[in-house]
Design a protein around this motif. Sequence first.
Motif, PDB file in Angstrom:
ATOM      1  N   VAL A   1      58.264  79.382  42.747  1.00  0.00           N
ATOM      2  CA  VAL A   1      57.439  79.463  43.953  1.00  0.00           C
ATOM      3  C   VAL A   1      57.978  80.534  44.888  1.00  0.00           C
ATOM      4  O   VAL A   1      57.227  81.319  45.459  1.00  0.00           O
ATOM      5  N   MET A   2      59.301  80.564  45.052  1.00  0.00           N
ATOM      6  CA  MET A   2      59.939  81.556  45.914  1.00  0.00           C
ATOM      7  C   MET A   2      60.316  82.771  45.084  1.00  0.00           C
ATOM      8  O   MET A   2      60.879  82.637  43.995  1.00  0.00           O
ATOM      9  N   SER A   3      60.013  83.944  45.621  1.00  0.00           N
ATOM     10  CA  SER A   3      60.254  85.166  44.862  1.00  0.00           C
ATOM     11  C   SER A   3      61.743  85.455  44.666  1.00  0.00           C
ATOM     12  O   SER A   3      62.108  86.193  43.749  1.00  0.00           O
ATOM     13  N   ASP A   4      62.587  84.902  45.542  1.00  0.00           N
ATOM     14  CA  ASP A   4      64.019  85.175  45.425  1.00  0.00           C
ATOM     15  C   ASP A   4      64.751  84.183  44.525  1.00  0.00           C
ATOM     16  O   ASP A   4      65.973  84.217  44.428  1.00  0.00           O
ATOM     17  N   VAL A   5      64.011  83.302  43.859  1.00  0.00           N
ATOM     18  CA  VAL A   5      64.610  82.310  42.963  1.00  0.00           C
ATOM     19  C   VAL A   5      64.496  82.804  41.524  1.00  0.00           C
ATOM     20  O   VAL A   5      63.419  83.218  41.077  1.00  0.00           O
ATOM     21  N   PHE A   6      65.611  82.771  40.809  1.00  0.00           N
ATOM     22  CA  PHE A   6      65.608  83.148  39.394  1.00  0.00           C
ATOM     23  C   PHE A   6      65.806  81.900  38.557  1.00  0.00           C
ATOM     24  O   PHE A   6      66.737  81.123  38.784  1.00  0.00           O
ATOM     25  N   LEU A   7      64.924  81.732  37.590  1.00  0.00           N
ATOM     26  CA  LEU A   7      64.982  80.576  36.699  1.00  0.00           C
ATOM     27  C   LEU A   7      65.714  80.986  35.426  1.00  0.00           C
ATOM     28  O   LEU A   7      65.279  81.892  34.703  1.00  0.00           O
ATOM     29  N   SER A   8      66.810  80.309  35.171  1.00  0.00           N
ATOM     30  CA  SER A   8      67.627  80.657  34.006  1.00  0.00           C
ATOM     31  C   SER A   8      66.961  80.191  32.717  1.00  0.00           C
ATOM     32  O   SER A   8      66.032  79.381  32.717  1.00  0.00           O
ATOM     33  N   ARG A   9      67.506  80.730  31.633  1.00  0.00           N
ATOM     34  CA  ARG A   9      66.985  80.361  30.303  1.00  0.00           C
ATOM     35  C   ARG A   9      67.200  78.888  30.031  1.00  0.00           C
ATOM     36  O   ARG A   9      66.321  78.207  29.508  1.00  0.00           O
ATOM     37  N   ASP A  10      68.365  78.347  30.382  1.00  0.00           N
ATOM     38  CA  ASP A  10      68.640  76.927  30.148  1.00  0.00           C
ATOM     39  C   ASP A  10      67.676  76.050  30.935  1.00  0.00           C
ATOM     40  O   ASP A  10      67.185  75.022  30.426  1.00  0.00           O
ATOM     41  N   PHE A  11      67.394  76.442  32.159  1.00  0.00           N
ATOM     42  CA  PHE A  11      66.463  75.648  32.966  1.00  0.00           C
ATOM     43  C   PHE A  11      65.063  75.669  32.345  1.00  0.00           C
ATOM     44  O   PHE A  11      64.401  74.628  32.235  1.00  0.00           O
ATOM     45  N   LYS A  12      64.621  76.861  31.930  1.00  0.00           N
ATOM     46  CA  LYS A  12      63.276  76.953  31.341  1.00  0.00           C
ATOM     47  C   LYS A  12      63.183  76.156  30.045  1.00  0.00           C
ATOM     48  O   LYS A  12      62.179  75.495  29.780  1.00  0.00           O
ATOM     49  N   THR A  13      64.240  76.206  29.254  1.00  0.00           N
ATOM     50  CA  THR A  13      64.229  75.450  27.999  1.00  0.00           C
ATOM     51  C   THR A  13      64.117  73.956  28.268  1.00  0.00           C
ATOM     52  O   THR A  13      63.317  73.247  27.644  1.00  0.00           O
ATOM     53  N   GLN A  14      64.923  73.472  29.221  1.00  0.00           N
ATOM     54  CA  GLN A  14      64.891  72.044  29.543  1.00  0.00           C
ATOM     55  C   GLN A  14      63.558  71.663  30.188  1.00  0.00           C
ATOM     56  O   GLN A  14      63.027  70.571  29.947  1.00  0.00           O
ATOM     57  N   LEU A  15      63.000  72.573  30.971  1.00  0.00           N
ATOM     58  CA  LEU A  15      61.703  72.308  31.601  1.00  0.00           C
ATOM     59  C   LEU A  15      60.591  72.238  30.560  1.00  0.00           C
ATOM     60  O   LEU A  15      59.728  71.355  30.611  1.00  0.00           O
ATOM     61  N   ILE A  16      60.614  73.154  29.616  1.00  0.00           N
ATOM     62  CA  ILE A  16      59.595  73.143  28.555  1.00  0.00           C
ATOM     63  C   ILE A  16      59.697  71.864  27.725  1.00  0.00           C
ATOM     64  O   ILE A  16      58.677  71.260  27.364  1.00  0.00           O
TER      65      ILE A  16
END
Length: 552
Positions: free
Chosen positions: A253-268
């Motif tokens: 949502v915030m442009s200054d936030v970076f979503l890591s690969r581990d977070f995306k994997t767990q989110l998916i």
Amino acid sequence: MSDNKDMKYEATPVYPHSVPQKAARRHAEKLTEDAVKNSSASAPNGDDPNEQYSLNDDRRVQVLSPGALVAKRFFRNRLAVTGMIILLLMFLFSFVGGIISPYKQDQKFYRIDQQVKDYAAVIHNEDLVYTVADAELFRGPVQAQTLLNIMRGNESFDYNGSTYDLEKINDGLYVVRVGDKVVGTANRETVSASDVGGSFSFEFTMNALLAHANEEDSFEADGKTYEIDKDGVITAAGGEEVGYVSEYIIRPVMSDVFLSRDFKTQLIDAVEAKDSEFNFKDENGETYEYVLSFDAAKNTWNVKQEKDTRVFDTYASPSKEHWLGTDRNGMDMLTRLMYGGRVSLIIGFIVVIIESVLGVILGGISGYFGGWIDNLIMRIVDIFYCIPSLPLIIILGAAMDAANLDSYTRMLYLMLILGFLGWPSIARMVRGQILSLREQEFMTATESCGISVPKRIFKHLVPNVIPQLIVIMTMGLGSTIITEATLSFLGLGVRFPFASWGNIINDVNDTFVLTNYWFIWIPAGVLLLATVLAFNIVGDGLRDAFDPKMKR
């Protein structure tokens, strides 16, 4: 005894004009004192009812000065003394309290609160998206034609004089060419970078998509060789992860936030499992809880983060640290009331002083001279009476807002405006009193003695108007404080961060605050009521003390 009874006192001699009067009085006092001593010798017990005292005898009745008489009559009035005590407490509360308070009027306090905020959005990409290699040949209209022909099952189409070939790799990947030149791809999966700020060329993106679609374990791009596993994870030489291929589009949502690969994997994994929440530990070792909700209208999963957040300690209940709680900005209410009383009282006194100075000067001149001067000043008074004060103050308030004046300058202008608009009533009262006083004998005496006109007005006439003037000034103090509070409540008076009792009560324009947070508005209202009432009581007491005949 008979000798004493028959004793005759020597009369005070009449001194010629060449003898000073002071010496004559001193000689008369001495003769009188000797006579009294002789009389006292015949009555040693002091029981003689005809006993006389000298002018400097301590036993004679002392005559109080006019000021002492006024003070004595005032302090006999218990109600007036009560009002004076209330005012004294208000001054101590406002001026001394602000000094000894451990907080400042604009000091904000914070608390740690757990909040749920929008954090990211997840879209399961079931439609084709486009990766552009040539922006001129693969613009928006061409992309629309590409999608249309893919749906129709065509392998090529013509548009704007060019022939576009569609190479189908699988149902989720098409390569678009013009002749031998690749102009773009239509793909369901996307390639994302694993690091912050990472980006890839078109060659890297297309070759990664092709390798993943063909289940290859490596590909070349930009002169380098990369490995890709079946999960779409892309690594460079040495095993460093550089990106990944996924059919999920995850955007913060915030442009200054970076979503890591581990977070995306767990989110998916949580989205595919249709979980409503999951926990994730970041690289700093802090664990956060995330809540998932599906928006069917947008075909999007919304991700909210539950996080301990440092926020303003708004509307905190009374406690040891904050005896009257905090306001909507997280500021100590008791300290704000102290500084607010200081501002309200200063504004009241300065406005009344301005009104009184203008009113006494113009009213005194008008009442003493009369004639055309009186007519001119009274017509000016009539004009000021006709000025709509509230609309004028609203206009000036809007002008000050447009000029972005600071709070201190705004407060000064407010005092000048209120003082300049309030003097006509005092001028009219002073003028009426002086009209009745200027024809009396003491004014004829001042004229005979050659006293100057300013001294006649301000030394002999105006002091006789003091009882009425004091009543009007004290009433004016109360009404000025009420006016300032009203203007501040409407947003036209004292502005943040300065506190006044009016803008403190402004918080109750919210019904929820009015009904649930009594400590926000009741103390300020009580202080305002007590101060205005005390000024009125003291004014009545001073009026009665100056002129007892006015007391009913």
